[in-house]
Design a protein around this motif. Structure first.
Motif, short mmCIF file in Angstrom:
data_model
loop_
_atom_site.label_atom_id
_atom_site.label_comp_id
_atom_site.label_asym_id
_atom_site.label_seq_id
_atom_site.Cartn_x
_atom_site.Cartn_y
_atom_site.Cartn_z
N ALA A 54 0.46 7.81 5.07
CA ALA A 54 -0.77 7.61 4.40
C ALA A 54 -0.49 6.33 3.17
O ALA A 54 -1.33 5.80 2.59
CB ALA A 54 -1.19 8.85 3.67
N LYS A 55 0.68 6.66 2.63
CA LYS A 55 1.06 5.52 1.36
C LYS A 55 0.99 4.23 1.87
O LYS A 55 0.50 3.27 1.23
CB LYS A 55 2.45 5.99 0.78
N GLU A 56 1.52 4.02 3.24
CA GLU A 56 1.53 2.68 3.89
C GLU A 56 0.12 2.21 4.05
O GLU A 56 -0.24 0.83 4.04
CB GLU A 56 2.27 2.60 5.05
N LEU A 57 -0.85 2.96 4.35
CA LEU A 57 -2.32 2.72 4.52
C LEU A 57 -2.77 1.87 3.16
O LEU A 57 -3.84 1.00 3.25
CB LEU A 57 -3.07 4.03 4.80
N LEU A 58 -2.66 2.43 2.09
CA LEU A 58 -3.03 2.00 0.92
C LEU A 58 -2.07 0.82 0.31
O LEU A 58 -2.45 0.16 -0.44
CB LEU A 58 -3.37 3.10 -0.18
N GLY A 59 -0.98 1.02 0.54
CA GLY A 59 0.17 0.25 -0.15
C GLY A 59 0.48 0.44 -1.69
O GLY A 59 1.32 -0.09 -2.27
N ALA A 60 -0.32 1.50 -2.14
CA ALA A 60 0.10 2.06 -3.69
C ALA A 60 -0.34 3.44 -3.85
O ALA A 60 -1.06 4.08 -2.63
CB ALA A 60 -0.77 1.07 -4.51
N ASP A 61 -0.08 3.98 -5.17
CA ASP A 61 -0.52 5.27 -5.31
C ASP A 61 -1.77 5.32 -5.75
O ASP A 61 -2.65 6.35 -5.58
CB ASP A 61 0.58 5.98 -6.44
N LEU A 62 -2.30 4.29 -6.57
CA LEU A 62 -3.86 4.14 -6.90
C LEU A 62 -4.21 2.68 -6.95
O LEU A 62 -3.37 1.82 -7.19
CB LEU A 62 -3.79 4.69 -8.37
N VAL A 63 -5.32 2.51 -6.78
CA VAL A 63 -6.04 1.24 -6.63
C VAL A 63 -7.51 1.57 -7.42
O VAL A 63 -8.23 2.19 -6.94
CB VAL A 63 -6.30 0.70 -5.17
N LEU A 64 -7.64 0.38 -8.29
CA LEU A 64 -8.78 0.14 -9.18
C LEU A 64 -9.57 -0.95 -8.66
O LEU A 64 -8.70 -1.92 -8.51
CB LEU A 64 -8.64 0.37 -10.68
N GLU A 65 -10.74 -1.04 -8.66
CA GLU A 65 -11.38 -2.10 -8.06
C GLU A 65 -12.86 -2.35 -8.66
O GLU A 65 -13.51 -1.38 -9.19
CB GLU A 65 -11.84 -2.18 -6.53
N ASN A 66 -13.27 -3.64 -9.09
CA ASN A 66 -14.36 -3.88 -9.60
C ASN A 66 -14.96 -5.44 -9.30
O ASN A 66 -13.95 -6.13 -8.99
CB ASN A 66 -14.48 -3.43 -11.26
N ASN A 67 -16.08 -5.59 -9.59
CA ASN A 67 -16.47 -6.86 -9.38
C ASN A 67 -16.51 -7.82 -10.70
O ASN A 67 -16.94 -8.99 -10.82
CB ASN A 67 -18.01 -7.31 -8.96
N GLN A 68 -15.89 -7.26 -11.66
CA GLN A 68 -15.71 -7.78 -12.90
C GLN A 68 -14.14 -7.68 -13.27
O GLN A 68 -13.60 -6.68 -12.81
CB GLN A 68 -16.45 -7.15 -13.94
N PRO A 69 -13.44 -8.34 -13.98
CA PRO A 69 -12.20 -8.52 -14.48
C PRO A 69 -12.08 -6.86 -15.07
O PRO A 69 -12.79 -6.51 -15.80
CB PRO A 69 -12.09 -9.38 -15.65
N LEU A 70 -10.99 -6.25 -14.78
CA LEU A 70 -10.66 -4.85 -15.10
C LEU A 70 -10.10 -4.68 -16.63
O LEU A 70 -10.40 -3.45 -16.95
CB LEU A 70 -9.63 -4.23 -14.05
N GLY A 71 -9.64 -5.64 -17.18
CA GLY A 71 -9.25 -5.40 -18.58
C GLY A 71 -8.17 -4.56 -18.66
O GLY A 71 -7.55 -4.07 -17.66
N GLU A 72 -8.01 -3.95 -19.81
CA GLU A 72 -6.86 -3.21 -19.97
C GLU A 72 -7.32 -1.66 -19.39
O GLU A 72 -8.38 -1.25 -20.06
CB GLU A 72 -6.61 -2.96 -21.51
N GLN A 73 -6.47 -1.17 -18.86
CA GLN A 73 -6.74 0.23 -18.35
C GLN A 73 -5.65 1.23 -18.89
O GLN A 73 -4.54 0.88 -19.08
CB GLN A 73 -6.92 0.46 -16.90
N ALA A 74 -5.98 2.70 -19.14
CA ALA A 74 -4.99 3.65 -19.60
C ALA A 74 -3.79 3.49 -18.57
O ALA A 74 -2.47 4.01 -19.04
CB ALA A 74 -5.53 4.82 -19.72
N MET A 75 -4.16 3.43 -17.24
CA MET A 75 -2.94 3.62 -16.05
C MET A 75 -1.89 2.45 -16.51
O MET A 75 -1.09 2.60 -15.95
CB MET A 75 -3.64 3.49 -14.84
#
Length: 840
Positions: A54-75
């Motif tokens: 399952a982890k190889e499917l995503l390549g990461a533990d968490l992915v955040l996506e948006n059509n605008q720059p994400l800026g600073e995130q708590a993560m």
């Protein structure tokens, strides 16, 4: 106990005498069981591998996506490692060949993927392209298409990159995604320099996080989910990706299991037919047993025991073959699989196949076998002694009900709900019913209206179709349904391809240029016209989101009772709209009217696509507040349009009136038509050279891509349909062998009466020709009906029947039937009558 042993002893004694005939009906169910066990085993192994990878499917533990720059995130402060990516669709050019294509550009920064790897040639290219130089990874399918090699260059926008490696695998990628949207990886620090990140471009910003093994990511992100939803940030975790992927392939496995189950049902029809002939031959022996004092119950149990033993043997043999078949399936499905599938024996699937095969073969065998209960001792003297008919036998009706319930229960275990299971069961009953009616009707017509004026060989071969112990109906059912599956596949595939092949139509455009900035519009139009192409449409497009509907924002809508909520897709979607006061050829007004805006302050009435409005719960008169680049704009739903999205045109879900959005930030689309592929390639390459930020969609490329995808899908379906065809052939072979003795007697009689070998051979050949023709034509007729229903109610296409493909299928199926029949009867015809009589 003594009685049971005696019944078993009698069953084994009779089995030794009739071993060959009983083994024939085993062959009818082997293929169906093999398909069922193979698919079930493959599904079990795939589920296990998706869970472990399952982890190889995503390549990461968490992915955040948006059509605008994400800026600073708590993560950002909680993660062990972070990578980021900007991805967008764009044209890339290969300077060596001078050609270009629309691809998915992924500008990457960081050590992504944290799990799995970018599989490349050379192996080190996945790391080296991020060493700071202008290097790129290019998907293998793209390299092959343009004849590019490692060391060549690829131009992305204004920047030329050295091809550092050929990309084979990446997290979440498979053969289908590579075909639809081949990927080019470049370093993120050059993304702005390409000049492709402009207003109107579909840009997606992703951030990848890696946490320690001990971190519960689902629990960690829970406090931030509401804020992300308000900001339209999508999150994806390993658990979510695993569940989503698992559901998709579980549905595929269930569908393929239903196809395998149909093959098993076809085999069981062959079982019923073979047992029917076997029972008719055994009626005198049963009558003798009755005269000797054996009860009808014990007589029935003797022959039922044989059927159970043969059903068990066939199921075990089929399960063994299915276990072998599953080793082939990963290769068959390789273009669709997101993980590497390990192959091992699934005992649960084997047990499921054995139990299913045993149960359903017994049920189908019971239909003719129940006749044994009603054989009177008088049949030793009178072969025409009355027996209870099917209509008057309640036990046979009960078996029919149980078979129907079994089919319904099996499909219910694989499908989402009882409605789908009921539909599948109804389809199976309808298909068998139609084929049974065709067979019965043809035999009745021949018996009733067979012209005496026909040549004797033709008349005799037609009469053979309704001889005693004939196999006409069972063969039409098995071969016909297998033919129907193959034919429907070909016909629907042709329908899909025909709908996208607009290039040959004089009035249809076939090239679309998009992401054109306002300052570039005139230059693009001039370049297109200089190549001799017409400007068929030039359309401005404005992007926006929906903030409120009827005064309710997203959070307020979510707090409403479920039955009162509007669809979340209204708030989550980025709408791309245009403005005009008239309809185009792909649109039809179906409700309300278009309202013009003639002066400032007029109410703004927008028009929605009817289908989308119905799905999202939008109604005429609804008040909608759109967010146009940060500015709220109040509108009202004034009309609904029916939009033909299959037509090559600029089609929109939402249409604004003119004099509202003219000053809003926008980009443009230009549509034209080329005369041939070469002209299309020339203008595409010229536009990409002059305006690197502009993307081009060439209909010819879409057709080629769709043909490639449909080819891969159809190969899988053909592979599964092959089980039904093979089952039908096995039923044909077994029925020919079972009826061989009867054909011997017919041959002897005809030749004793003076018929030459040539006449007998001609009669047999014509009989198999008519039998094959009936079976294939019945299947093709059923596939025509299925194709028409799918075209009208699923794809909403005009019905167009593929007569050419139908003719090829008819010739092939009929030829196979004639060939098998000829091979079966060759030895009989070549032997003198006395030799056959002595041998029998």
């Amino acid at each position: 106990m003594h009685r049971f042993l005696w019944i078993l002893k009698m069953a084994l004694r009779d089995f030794r005498k009739n071993r060959a005939k009983l083994l024939l009906f085993v062959s009818s169910i082997v293929i169906g069981i093999a398909a069922l066990v193979g698919i079930s085993s493959f599904g079990d192994n795939l589920e296990k591998d998706i869970d472990s990878q399952a982890k190889e499917l995503l390549g990461a533990d968490l992915v955040l996506e948006n059509n605008q720059p994400l800026g600073e995130q708590a993560m950002d402060t909680l993660a062990d490692d972070i990578a980021s990516e900007i991805n967008f669709a764009s044209m890339v050019a290969f300077p060596k060949s001078g050609e270009s294509r629309l691809v998915q550009v992924r500008a990457l920064e960081g050590a992504f993927p944290f799990y799995g790897e970018l599989v490349t040639t050379p192996e080190t290219a996945g790391r080296e392209f991020r060493d700071g130089a202008k290097k790129a990874l290019v998907e293998k399918i793209l390299m092959d298409q343009f004849g590019a090699k490692v060391g060549d260059s690829v131009k992305v926008g204004k920047v030329t990159f050295l091809i550092a490696g050929e990309l084979h695998e990446a997290p979440g990628q498979n053969g289908i995604t590579a075909t639809v949207a081949p990927v080019v990886y470049v370093p993120k620090k050059y993304a702005e320099e390409t000049g492709l990140i402009q207003y109107g471009s579909r840009i997606n910003y992703s951030r990848y996080y890696s946490f320690g093994e001990q971190v519960d990511v689902e629990k960690l992100i829970e406090p931030f989910e509401d804020a992300w939803e308000e900001a339209h940030i999508d999150e994806d975790t390993v658990q979510e990706r695993k569940e989503r992927t698992g559901r998709s392939f579980e549905n595929l496995s269930d569908f393929l299991s239903l196809v395998a189950f149909i093959a098993l049902l076809l085999g069981c029809v062959g079982v019923a037919s073979a047992v029917n002939v076997f029972v008719k031959e055994k009626l005198p022996a049963v009558a003798v047993l009755r005269c000797l004092g054996v009860s009808s119950r014990d007589t029935f149990l003797i022959y039922l025991s044989q059927i159970i033993l043969m059903g068990l043997a066939g199921s075990i043999l089929g399960a063994g073959l299915g276990t072998v078949i599953q080793f082939v399936l990963p290769e068959v499905f390789s273009d669709f699989l997101p993980v590497d599938v390990t192959v091992e024996i699934s005992w649960a699937a084997v047990g499921f196949g054995v139990v299913t095969g045993l149960l359903i073969s017994i049920l189908f065998a019971l239909l003719p076998l129940l006749k044994i209960r009603n054989v009177p001792p008088m049949m030793t003297l009178r072969t025409d002694a009355d027996m209870m008919t099917f209509v008057r036998d309640p036990w046979r009706w009960l078996v029919m009900v149980v078979i129907t319930l079994f089919v319904f229960g099996f499909s219910l275990s694989l499908l989402d709900g009882w409605e789908e299971a009921l539909g599948f069961t109804g389809f199976v009953l309808l298909a068998f019913g139609v084929l049974w009616m065709v067979g019965t009707g043809v035999m009745w017509l021949i018996r009733k209206f067979l012209p005496l004026s026909l040549a004797y060989p033709i008349r005799q071969s037609l009469a053979n179709l309704y001889r005693p112990n004939n196999q006409t109906i069972s063969l039409i059912a098995t071969i016909g349904l297998g033919t129907a599956m193959i034919s429907t596949l070909f016909f629907v595939q042709n329908q899909l391809l025909d709908q996208v092949k607009f290039a040959d139509k004089e009035d249809q455009p076939n090239m679309l240029f998009f992401d054109i900035q306002t300052s570039q519009v005139e230059g693009v139009k001039k370049a297109v016209q200089e190549e001799g192409l017409p400007i068929m449409q030039e359309v401005p497009i404005v992007t926006m989101r929906m903030d409120e509907i009827n005064g309710l924002d997203k959070s307020e809508n979510r707090d409403l009772p479920e039955e009162e909520q509007k669809s979340n897709r209204l708030y989550n979607r980025e709408f791309r709209v245009t403005y005009r006061d008239s309809l185009i050829s792909s649109e039809t007004l179906v409700a309300g009217e278009l309202h013009k805006v003639t002066q400032p302050g007029d109410s703004i009435f927008v028009s929605f696509d009817q289908g989308y409005a119905e799905r999202a719960g939008v109604e005429l008169g609804d008040e909608i507040v759109f967010n146009v680049q940060g500015r709220p704009l109040k509108t009202y739903v004034g009309s609904f349009r029916e939009v033909n999205f299959r037509k090559v045109s600029t089609n929109f879900l939402v249409l604004f009136p003119a004099n509202v959005l003219e000053k809003a930030p926008k980009f443009h689309v230009v549509i034209t038509k080329s005369k041939n592929d070469q002209q299309a390639a020339n203008v595409q390459n010229e536009i990409v050279r002059k305006f690197p930020n502009i993307s081009v969609i060439n209909l010819g490329m879409i057709v080629d891509t769709l043909e490639d995808i449909l080819g891969k899908i159809s190969f899988v379906i053909q592979f599964m349909a092959l089980f039904s065809i093979v089952t039908g052939i096995l039923v044909l072979v077994s029925s020919l062998i079972i009826s061989k003795y009867q054909r011997m007697r017919e041959s002897i009689l005809l030749r004793t009466l003076g018929a030459s070998n040539k006449v007998v051979r001609k009669i047999n050949t014509l009989e198999y020709f008519f039998l094959g023709s009936l079976a294939s034509l019945s299947g093709i007729l059923l596939s025509f009906v299925a194709t028409a229903l799918l075209s009208v109610f699923v794809f909403e296409f005009p019905v167009k029947l593929a007569w050419g493909s139908a003719l090829v299928i008819y010739v092939v199926i009929t030829a196979i039937t004639v060939l098998l029949g000829w091979l079966n009867g060759k030895n009989i015809i070549n032997k003198p009558p006395m030799q056959i009589l002595r041998g029998s």
